[in-house]
Design a protein around this motif. Structure first.
Motif, PDB file in Angstrom:
ATOM      1  N   ASP A 199       0.823  -1.218   0.000  1.00  0.00           N
ATOM      2  CA  ASP A 199       0.000   0.000   0.000  1.00  0.00           C
ATOM      3  C   ASP A 199       0.859   1.271   0.000  1.00  0.00           C
ATOM      4  N   SER A 200       0.234   2.382   0.359  1.00  0.00           N
ATOM      5  CA  SER A 200       0.973   3.648   0.413  1.00  0.00           C
ATOM      6  C   SER A 200       1.294   3.972   1.872  1.00  0.00           C
ATOM      7  N   THR A 201       2.169   4.936   2.075  1.00  0.00           N
ATOM      8  CA  THR A 201       2.472   5.370   3.445  1.00  0.00           C
ATOM      9  C   THR A 201       1.195   5.841   4.132  1.00  0.00           C
ATOM     10  N   SER A 202       0.368   6.593   3.403  1.00  0.00           N
ATOM     11  CA  SER A 202      -0.879   7.105   3.998  1.00  0.00           C
ATOM     12  C   SER A 202      -1.745   5.953   4.524  1.00  0.00           C
ATOM     13  N   VAL A 203      -1.924   4.935   3.697  1.00  0.00           N
ATOM     14  CA  VAL A 203      -2.789   3.813   4.087  1.00  0.00           C
ATOM     15  C   VAL A 203      -2.164   3.045   5.259  1.00  0.00           C
ATOM     16  N   ASN A 213       4.365  18.522  10.684  1.00  0.00           N
ATOM     17  CA  ASN A 213       4.443  17.171  10.103  1.00  0.00           C
ATOM     18  C   ASN A 213       3.873  17.198   8.680  1.00  0.00           C
ATOM     19  N   PHE A 214       4.218  16.196   7.898  1.00  0.00           N
ATOM     20  CA  PHE A 214       3.766  16.108   6.509  1.00  0.00           C
ATOM     21  C   PHE A 214       2.231  16.068   6.450  1.00  0.00           C
ATOM     22  N   SER A 215       1.682  16.735   5.433  1.00  0.00           N
ATOM     23  CA  SER A 215       0.230  16.917   5.371  1.00  0.00           C
ATOM     24  C   SER A 215      -0.540  15.600   5.454  1.00  0.00           C
ATOM     25  N   THR A 216      -0.133  14.587   4.675  1.00  0.00           N
ATOM     26  CA  THR A 216      -0.942  13.357   4.648  1.00  0.00           C
ATOM     27  C   THR A 216      -0.995  12.706   6.029  1.00  0.00           C
ATOM     28  N   ASP A 217       0.106  12.780   6.774  1.00  0.00           N
ATOM     29  CA  ASP A 217       0.133  12.184   8.112  1.00  0.00           C
ATOM     30  C   ASP A 217      -0.910  12.867   9.006  1.00  0.00           C
ATOM     31  N   LEU A 218      -0.987  14.190   8.885  1.00  0.00           N
ATOM     32  CA  LEU A 218      -1.937  14.932   9.724  1.00  0.00           C
ATOM     33  C   LEU A 218      -3.371  14.729   9.240  1.00  0.00           C
ATOM     34  N   LEU A 231       5.057  10.726  14.951  1.00  0.00           N
ATOM     35  CA  LEU A 231       6.017  11.689  14.405  1.00  0.00           C
ATOM     36  C   LEU A 231       6.700  11.157  13.162  1.00  0.00           C
ATOM     37  N   THR A 232       7.151  12.091  12.332  1.00  0.00           N
ATOM     38  CA  THR A 232       8.027  11.756  11.216  1.00  0.00           C
ATOM     39  C   THR A 232       9.444  12.071  11.669  1.00  0.00           C
ATOM     40  N   GLN A 233      10.338  11.084  11.514  1.00  0.00           N
ATOM     41  CA  GLN A 233      11.671  11.256  12.099  1.00  0.00           C
ATOM     42  C   GLN A 233      12.398  12.466  11.524  1.00  0.00           C
ATOM     43  N   TRP A 288       6.213   5.937  14.331  1.00  0.00           N
ATOM     44  CA  TRP A 288       7.211   6.733  13.590  1.00  0.00           C
ATOM     45  C   TRP A 288       7.041   6.577  12.087  1.00  0.00           C
ATOM     46  N   ASP A 289       7.093   7.698  11.380  1.00  0.00           N
ATOM     47  CA  ASP A 289       7.127   7.701   9.921  1.00  0.00           C
ATOM     48  C   ASP A 289       8.573   7.918   9.497  1.00  0.00           C
ATOM     49  N   LEU A 290       9.102   6.950   8.745  1.00  0.00           N
ATOM     50  CA  LEU A 290      10.522   6.970   8.373  1.00  0.00           C
ATOM     51  C   LEU A 290      10.726   7.419   6.927  1.00  0.00           C
ATOM     52  N   ALA A 291       9.708   8.070   6.333  1.00  0.00           N
ATOM     53  CA  ALA A 291       9.737   8.392   4.902  1.00  0.00           C
ATOM     54  C   ALA A 291      11.014   9.129   4.485  1.00  0.00           C
ATOM     55  N   HIS A 292      11.469  10.080   5.294  1.00  0.00           N
ATOM     56  CA  HIS A 292      12.638  10.870   4.908  1.00  0.00           C
ATOM     57  C   HIS A 292      13.910  10.435   5.622  1.00  0.00           C
ATOM     58  N   SER A 293      13.871   9.275   6.271  1.00  0.00           N
ATOM     59  CA  SER A 293      15.077   8.838   6.976  1.00  0.00           C
ATOM     60  C   SER A 293      15.583   7.482   6.483  1.00  0.00           C
ATOM     61  N   GLY A 307       6.856   3.756   6.285  1.00  0.00           N
ATOM     62  CA  GLY A 307       7.795   4.538   5.483  1.00  0.00           C
ATOM     63  C   GLY A 307       7.505   4.359   4.015  1.00  0.00           C
ATOM     64  N   CYS A 308       8.281   5.065   3.229  1.00  0.00           N
ATOM     65  CA  CYS A 308       7.975   5.289   1.825  1.00  0.00           C
ATOM     66  C   CYS A 308       8.980   4.550   0.932  1.00  0.00           C
ATOM     67  N   GLY A 309       8.510   4.014  -0.195  1.00  0.00           N
ATOM     68  CA  GLY A 309       9.392   3.246  -1.077  1.00  0.00           C
ATOM     69  C   GLY A 309      10.016   4.045  -2.206  1.00  0.00           C
ATOM     70  N   TYR A 310       9.453   5.207  -2.529  1.00  0.00           N
ATOM     71  CA  TYR A 310       9.916   5.891  -3.745  1.00  0.00           C
ATOM     72  C   TYR A 310      10.916   7.009  -3.488  1.00  0.00           C
ATOM     73  N   LYS A 311      11.298   7.208  -2.225  1.00  0.00           N
ATOM     74  CA  LYS A 311      12.278   8.267  -1.929  1.00  0.00           C
ATOM     75  C   LYS A 311      13.673   7.646  -1.905  1.00  0.00           C
ATOM     76  N   TYR A 312      14.255   7.507  -0.712  1.00  0.00           N
ATOM     77  CA  TYR A 312      15.639   7.004  -0.644  1.00  0.00           C
ATOM     78  C   TYR A 312      15.752   5.507  -0.962  1.00  0.00           C
TER      79      TYR A 312
HETATM   80  C1  LIG Z   1       6.506  11.153   1.161  1.00  0.00           C
HETATM   81  C2  LIG Z   1       5.765  11.060   2.448  1.00  0.00           C
HETATM   82  C3  LIG Z   1       4.546  10.397   2.513  1.00  0.00           C
HETATM   83  C4  LIG Z   1       3.939   9.825   1.263  1.00  0.00           C
HETATM   84  O1  LIG Z   1       2.730   9.239   1.474  1.00  0.00           O
HETATM   85  P1  LIG Z   1       2.043   8.433   0.280  1.00  0.00           P
HETATM   86  O2  LIG Z   1       0.829   7.903   0.898  1.00  0.00           O
HETATM   87  O3  LIG Z   1       3.011   7.373  -0.149  1.00  0.00           O
HETATM   88  O4  LIG Z   1       1.785   9.390  -0.820  1.00  0.00           O
HETATM   89  C5  LIG Z   1       3.923  10.297   3.748  1.00  0.00           C
HETATM   90  N1  LIG Z   1       4.472  10.833   4.856  1.00  0.00           N
HETATM   91  C6  LIG Z   1       5.638  11.493   4.821  1.00  0.00           C
HETATM   92  C7  LIG Z   1       6.213  12.061   6.063  1.00  0.00           C
HETATM   93  C8  LIG Z   1       6.314  11.637   3.614  1.00  0.00           C
HETATM   94  O5  LIG Z   1       7.465  12.288   3.568  1.00  0.00           O
END
Ligand SMILES: *Cc1c(COP(=O)(O)O)cnc(C)c1O
Length: 426
Positions: free
Chosen positions: A97-101, A130-135, A170-172, A199-204, A222-227
């Motif tokens: 799935d996605s980080t949001s889900v 914090n990142f919008s989708t997380d909130l 939190l997002t690290q 913890w959201d590890l998307a940027h770590s 965490g996220c697959g398409y970043k690092y």
């Molecule tokens: C990139 C990122 C996401 C991405 O969420 P998607 O559901 O994969 O679009 C979520 N949270 C943080 C903190 C991010 O940096």
């Protein structure tokens, strides 16, 4: 680390123990890519691997490939590779799935678990920036379950962690500032107050060594398409501490999270272990691409792995900040990324009162790709964001990016009308 010339940077690249890893990426000529924190670069091996999955797996093997090609187990095999990057054990992570889900799944599980111990706690605590989708996800979960999302400035988190908090989310590493939280100490504080930590590890993950067990975290996504270089819209991942995983079900009770998906039983019974965090059928072609991104990242292991990647990332960000200060002074740029190494992720974020979006566009026209993140007009300023993926960014790229930025500013190039037009994705 201070560099005073392009030659210094060339020398640093020659001495870089990770230098050969850049060749594993298919980067376009004439481009300095400083946006791997938003979309990781394409590994050279990926097109072949995906084409094989399509032609051999799908085309020739057809339905048999779910078994013969190990497709059914991919969420776990890919998850095991991610586990090596975040300090988790084998069998503790699934890619899905996605980080949001995934965040929705773990937040739901976390409030359920917290409620078994102390049902009177009704607060999910997070950081205002914090990142919008997380909130957004946390906000709707709170509305659905009668909780309150409390948002504070990063410096006020320790104080805000009181006996009313059920879950700290939190997002690290902050996407807008590049500031990194102290994961072990905030988790310890949460636990001392009787709260759980998500913890959201998307940027770590993939840029900073992460140790979910060392930090005693409860849940992580965490996220697959970043690092991790998994490609656009790549599957994300989820980790749950083994002590919690079988104690509560996540809310999206799809058949792939069932204990026996192919029994097609009348009632739902969650799988044991992390498989219960799956929902529907795994996106195989995307998982193959993510698997390949992870293999590319893990090829750094014999060269020092995450510790070596972190050393290089810190050297790159430090050099960028130093050169911005020395060579771009008088251009109205501010640096919002923390100076202190332990508080810095793998990106550097600049502010400017005027022209942020157009400056980034003008830089892109010169082949330097960063991105722009709009502020909220109050506490959060507009940001010119530059990510330094240590797998493929070189020291000469840092030098040349600053030089290009200097020319854009010196010549006022960004004032050209063609750079003012906002595009849908910034
Ligand atoms: C990139 C990122 C996401 C991405 O969420 P998607 O559901 O994969 O679009 C979520 N949270 C943080 C903190 C991010 O940096």
């Amino acid at each position: 680390m201070t560099a005073t010339s392009l030659q210094d940077c060339e020398a640093l690249d020659r001495q870089d123990p990770l230098r050969e890893l850049r060749d594993r990426f298919d980067l376009p000529d004439g481009v300095i890519y400083l946006d791997g924190n938003s979309l990781g670069a394409l590994p050279r091996a990926t097109p072949r691997r995906v084409a094989e999955a399509v032609e051999r797996g799908w085309g020739r093997g057809l339905i048999k490939s779910w078994n013969a090609e190990g497709w059914a187990g991919l969420p776990r095999t890919v998850g095991d590779k991610i586990a090596r990057l975040i300090g988790a054990g084998p069998g503790e992570v699934v890619a899905a799935d996605s980080t949001s889900v995934n965040l929705y799944k773990v937040l739901f599980a976390a409030i359920r678990l917290a409620a078994t111990a102390s049902p009177q706690r009704r607060i999910i605590l997070s950081e205002r920036g914090n990142f919008s989708t997380d909130l957004y996800i946390a906000e709707s979960l709170c509305q659905q379950h009668g909780y309150t999302l409390k948002l504070v400035a990063p410096g006020d988190l320790q104080l805000a962690l009181d006996g009313d908090v059920a879950v700290l989310m939190l997002t690290q590493v902050n996407f807008r500032t590049g500031a990194m939280h102290d994961m072990p100490s905030l988790t310890a504080r949460a636990h001392a107050q009787g709260a759980l930590a998500v913890w959201d590890l998307a940027h770590s993950a993939g840029a900073v060594p992460v140790d979910v067990h060392g930090a005693q975290a409860d849940f992580a996504v965490g996220c697959g398409y970043k690092y991790l270089n998994g490609g656009p819209g790549s599957p994300a991942y989820v980790w749950v501490h083994p002590q919690h995983v079988n104690r509560v079900a996540q809310p999206l009770s799809g058949w792939w999270s069932h204990s026996a998906p192919f029994a097609f039983a009348a009632g739902y019974e969650p799988a044991t272990g992390i498989d219960r965090y799956l929902a529907g059928s795994p996106p195989i072609l995307s998982l193959v691409a993510l698997d390949c991104g992870l293999d590319t990242l893990l090829s750094a292991e014999p060269l020092g792995g995450m510790a070596a990647l972190r050393r290089k990332s810190l050297a790159l960000t430090e050099m960028f900040m130093g050169l911005v200060r020395e060579r771009l002074s008088g251009h109205g740029l501010g640096i919002v990324t923390p100076e202190e190494q332990s508080r810095r992720g793998s990106q550097v974020c600049l502010t400017r009162d005027e022209g942020g979006y157009a400056i980034v566009q003008a830089l892109m026209a010169r082949g330097v790709i960063g991105d722009f993140r709009v502020g909220d007009g109050q506490q959060q300023p507009d940001i010119l964001r530059f990510g330094f993926a240590p797998l493929y960014v070189r020291f000469v790229d840092v030098w040349n990016a600053v030089e290009q930025l200097r020319q854009v500013l010196d010549r006022g190039e960004w004032r050209d009308a063609r750079f003012a037009q906002p595009k849908p994705v910034t």
